[in-house]
Design an enzyme around this catalytic site. Structure first.
Site, PDB file in Angstrom:
ATOM      1  N   GLY A   8      90.787 125.251  39.796  1.00  0.00           N
ATOM      2  CA  GLY A   8      90.725 126.535  40.505  1.00  0.00           C
ATOM      3  C   GLY A   8      90.214 127.642  39.610  1.00  0.00           C
ATOM      4  N   ILE A  35      85.963 123.720  43.131  1.00  0.00           N
ATOM      5  CA  ILE A  35      85.387 122.904  44.209  1.00  0.00           C
ATOM      6  C   ILE A  35      83.911 123.229  44.430  1.00  0.00           C
ATOM      7  CG2 ILE A  35      86.062 124.444  46.115  1.00  0.00           C
ATOM      8  CD1 ILE A  35      87.071 121.755  47.512  1.00  0.00           C
ATOM      9  N   ASP A  53      87.374 118.666  43.299  1.00  0.00           N
ATOM     10  CA  ASP A  53      88.278 118.885  44.426  1.00  0.00           C
ATOM     11  C   ASP A  53      89.617 118.309  43.983  1.00  0.00           C
ATOM     12  OD1 ASP A  53      89.844 118.472  46.654  1.00  0.00           O
ATOM     13  OD2 ASP A  53      88.231 117.694  47.913  1.00  0.00           O
ATOM     14  N   TYR A 142     103.766 128.267  52.248  1.00  0.00           N
ATOM     15  CA  TYR A 142     103.470 128.577  50.843  1.00  0.00           C
ATOM     16  C   TYR A 142     104.753 128.508  50.001  1.00  0.00           C
ATOM     17  CZ  TYR A 142     101.656 131.479  46.958  1.00  0.00           C
ATOM     18  OH  TYR A 142     101.264 131.975  45.745  1.00  0.00           O
TER      19      TYR A 142
HETATM   20  N1  SER Z   1     100.111 136.880  45.780  1.00  0.00           N
HETATM   21  C1  SER Z   1     100.598 135.735  46.496  1.00  0.00           C
HETATM   22  C2  SER Z   1     100.424 135.881  47.959  1.00  0.00           C
HETATM   23  O1  SER Z   1     100.501 136.992  48.432  1.00  0.00           O
HETATM   24  C3  SER Z   1     102.038 135.519  46.196  1.00  0.00           C
HETATM   25  O2  SER Z   1     102.199 134.569  45.239  1.00  0.00           O
HETATM   26  O3  SER Z   1     100.262 134.904  48.621  1.00  0.00           O
END
Ligand code: SER
Length: 316
Positions: A8, A35, A53, A142
């Site tokens: 990344g 990527i 990737d 997330y």
């Molecule tokens: N900056 C990130 C987000 O807003 C948080 O880890 O997804």
């Protein structure tokens, strides 16, 4: 860290971390991957660069072997708002990429860093001065990825002896590479819009506090943690780190000191507002300070001066 493979590397953190580490460890010793390969990008032009990737375990292994990597910095991931829009894709990239990178680190005996986030906390977490060790029941994909990632990195340390390390970053603010798909991104966009149009419409509501950090402090935190004496690290993979906590009115007031006509208004996005409300107002970084000397240079005032100056230099 002598040969460092970064995934990344064209992202918000990677694009700056690669350049900083190339300055410290030597250009040839920092192998950037992403990527895509934009030929005109400074990261592509300034040292080794390979297309990768992160869901391709075999290619990751081949590249780490080819360059004899002794350290992996795994940054490739989808941020919170994108992950909420595409949860299965987020699981596959965020968790699939991480487990691939950990497997490579295990096989090739590499040191390992990957960032966790304030997203690893949830609505039942204490909101103010959130402790290092506390309730973590996030309600976003997330956040689920970040808690799982913290645990997985701990597991690879205990089970296989991989030297895994990590921090829970707050929202990161920088003038170099814009973030994409995060919830805290308003605090980056606001500086661009302040200079471009003198006003900003915030998708995060007035009064919503989140932790933030200026990128130079975030880069130092990664390098300091990776160079720290491992015998001192009790919280290897999930150190709370922060530099400031503010809400939209406070960053707007700081910008107004430099652009007196600046105006903020609101058009709240329910998805990102919901994510923000599930996260802490401010987190406690005592463990990072005590275990590896975490420190920051920038508060909101100092960051705002630097952001506006650097963006102006860029011609924004
Ligand atoms: N900056 C990130 C987000 O807003 C948080 O880890 O997804």
């Amino acid at each position: 860290m002598k040969k460092i493979l970064v995934t990344g590397s064209l992202g918000q953190i990677g694009s700056e971390l690669v350049m900083k580490m190339r300055g410290i460890y030597g250009s040839e010793n920092v192998i950037a991957t992403d990527i895509k390969k934009p030929e005109d990008h400074v990261v592509v032009q300034s040292g080794p660069f390979e297309i990768l990737d992160v869901t391709d375990a075999q290619k990751m292994h081949e590249l780490a072997s080819k360059y004899k990597a002794d350290t992996i910095i795994h940054l490739a991931a989808l941020l919170s708002a994108t992950a909420e829009a595409k949860p299965l894709l987020a699981w596959n990239i965020n968790m699939g990429g991480l487990v691939n990178a950990l497997e490579v680190a295990k096989d090739l005996k590499c040191k390992f860093f990957t960032p966790s986030s304030i997203g690893a906390f949830g609505p039942s977490t204490p909101k103010d001065k959130t402790p290092q060790d506390t309730i973590q029941r996030p309600t976003t994909m997330y956040g689920v990825n970040k808690v799982s990632g913290e645990l997985l990195c701990d597991y690879y340390y205990y089970k296989f002896g991989v030297d895994t390390r990590g921090v829970r970053f707050p929202g990161l603010i920088s003038y170099v590479t814009p973030p994409g798909g995060g919830t805290t991104d308003y605090a980056v966009d606001i500086y661009y819009e302040a200079l471009r149009s003198g006003k900003y419409t915030s998708y995060i509501a007035k009064g919503t506090y989140m932790d933030m950090m200026y990128m130079p402090d975030a880069l130092n935190a990664i390098i300091d943690l990776m160079e720290a004496d491992p015998s001192k690290l009790k919280h290897r993979n999930a150190f709370n780190v922060t530099a400031m906590s503010f809400e939209p009115e406070e960053i707007a007031a700081e910008i107004k000191k430099h652009i007196p006509s600046f105006k903020i208004d609101y058009d709240v996005d329910p998805v990102r507002q919901g994510i923000a409300e599930s996260w802490p107002n401010s987190i406690d970084a005592t463990a990072a300070i005590e275990e590896w000397g975490f420190k920051v240079e920038y508060d909101l005032e100092k960051m705002t001066i630097d952001m506006l100056a650097k963006l102006k230099e860029k011609g924004v």
